[in-house]
Write an enzyme that holds these catalytic residues in place. Structure first.
Site, PDB file in Angstrom:
ATOM      1  N   HIS A 134     -12.490 -98.101  51.635  1.00 21.91           N
ATOM      2  CA  HIS A 134     -12.293 -97.127  50.386  1.00 21.91           C
ATOM      3  C   HIS A 134     -11.707 -98.055  49.481  1.00 21.91           C
ATOM      4  CE1 HIS A 134     -11.462 -93.203  48.719  1.00 21.91           C
ATOM      5  NE2 HIS A 134     -10.364 -93.915  47.991  1.00 21.91           N
ATOM      6  N   GLU A 135     -10.568 -98.632  49.540  1.00 17.68           N
ATOM      7  CA  GLU A 135      -9.807 -99.342  48.536  1.00 17.68           C
ATOM      8  C   GLU A 135     -10.652-100.447  48.062  1.00 17.68           C
ATOM      9  OE1 GLU A 135      -7.444 -97.731  47.209  1.00 17.68           O
ATOM     10  OE2 GLU A 135      -7.142 -96.248  49.156  1.00 17.68           O
ATOM     11  N   TYR A 156     -12.789 -86.145  46.353  1.00 15.80           N
ATOM     12  CA  TYR A 156     -13.273 -87.046  47.069  1.00 15.80           C
ATOM     13  C   TYR A 156     -14.437 -86.973  47.874  1.00 15.80           C
ATOM     14  CZ  TYR A 156      -8.565 -89.486  46.643  1.00 15.80           C
ATOM     15  OH  TYR A 156      -7.469 -90.028  46.182  1.00 15.80           O
TER      16      TYR A 156
HETATM   17 ZN   LIG Z   1      -9.482 -93.684  45.954  1.00 14.70          ZN
END
Ligand SMILES: [Zn+2]
Length: 346
Positions: free
Chosen positions: A38-39, A125
């Site tokens: 994700h990052e 998200y």
């Molecule tokens: Zn994020």
């Protein structure tokens, strides 16, 4: 990547070239590496192409969440990616209960409130990712992947708005393939509450099999000793604990903990879900482990739902307020603000 102390209030922060991470992602079995994916994905969605204001936050987080499961698919295969996606979608639907309808649209965030509560931020998200998944599923990857790549190429080093995304979507996908999504449905995704009826739901075969086990165990047709958990990944434990929450009574949870040591799991995603179910079932014998968890971890994703669950009855509430007196100074100011609000509510 810099792993911060457990008081770090969020999962990760995608500072260019130096991602900050919660230590709760270190589970000892590499099961929570989706956070790393994700990052890293934020290098493109967020840091290369950046939301112009927080109102367009879903362009950062929805795109990143979409790319995360695509990365998992490359690393671990389709089944693992689908399991992650199914859990993400189920938890998104579950979270709708706690989010006011007016705050459920993708394009809704007040640009002035840089940080609101974790659940309001949270829906952007999976819901943003779900919109992209649905477009991908209907258009096919041969069409969707170049479209997505083009979005990054054309908007690199720019700040972008939802209006720009809609214009790009219309001229680069919907003009050629109008059957992929109607204007009405697109409007529903961007401005409506909940998840549109046409959304494509992920279905993992392994989780379907797990459903049968969970149901049998809840009905007592399967004893705890008969649970064949040897092949379960952390994701299967998370799904199982989500599904037995508010269903399993104290005696069953006691058996589970005796057999698998869940209250002290080194995987905080698992320990968190076990403690949430234990609070709901009134299983107070695990309070020492819950106390240790709440004294150690300050990540809002875990801390806020646990204090929320503890508010449901007077005895738990008094215990939680007392615990919070010593835990508060260990938490980050953002976590303090969230929990202060909960504790003040009567
Ligand atoms: Zn994020």
């Amino acid at each position: 990547m810099l792993v911060l102390p457990p008081s770090f209030p969020i999962g990760g922060m995608e500072n260019p070239r130096l991602t900050f991470l919660t230590p709760t992602m270190i589970a000892g079995d590499r099961s929570l590496v989706d956070l790393i994916a994700h990052e890293l994905a934020h290098s493109w969605s967020g840091n290369l192409v950046t939301n112009a204001s927080w109102k367009h936050w879903w362009l950062n987080e929805g795109f990143t969440t979409y790319v995360t499961t695509r990365i998992l698919e490359v690393l671990y295969g389709e089944e693992v990616a689908t399991m992650n996606l199914q859990l993400e979608q189920e938890e998104a639907i579950e979270s709708l209960k706690d989010i006011p309808q007016a705050k459920q649209a993708l394009l809704t965030r007040d640009p002035d409130t840089g940080s609101s509560t974790y659940t309001d931020e949270g829906l952007a998200y999976p819901k943003g990712a779900w919109l992209l998944r649905t477009l991908e599923g209907r258009a096919g990857r041969a069409v969707f992947d170049p479209f997505l790549r083009g979005w990054f190429d054309r908007h690199a080093f720019q700040s972008v708005t939802t209006e720009q995304f809609v214009a790009y979507l219309r001229s680069n996908l919907l003009a050629q393939h109008p059957e992929v999504m109607s204007e009405a449905e697109l409007g529903e995704w961007l401005h409506g509450a909940g998840i549109p009826a046409g959304a494509q739901h992920a279905k993992s075969q392994r989780l379907v099999a797990l459903d049968a086990t969970t149901t049998a165990w809840l009905k007592g047709e399967l004893t705890t000793a008969q649970l064949d958990t040897k092949a379960w990944t952390a994701l299967e434990w998370m799904k199982f604990l989500n599904d037995i929450d508010k269903e399993a009574d104290k005696a069953r949870l006691q058996q589970l903990d005796a057999a698998f040591g869940l209250a002290k799991s080194s995987n905080d995603e698992v320990a968190f879900r076990f403690h949430r179910a234990a609070i709901h079932a009134g299983y107070r014998e695990v309070r020492p482990q819950l106390q240790a968890f709440l004294m150690r971890v300050g990540r809002q994703k875990f801390v806020v739902p646990l204090y929320t669950a503890l508010r449901a009855n007077l005895d738990d509430r008094a215990w939680a307020e007392n615990l919070y007196k010593s835990a508060r100074e260990r938490y980050h100011p953002e976590t303090q603000t969230s929990v202060d609000k909960l504790i003040r509510q009567r």
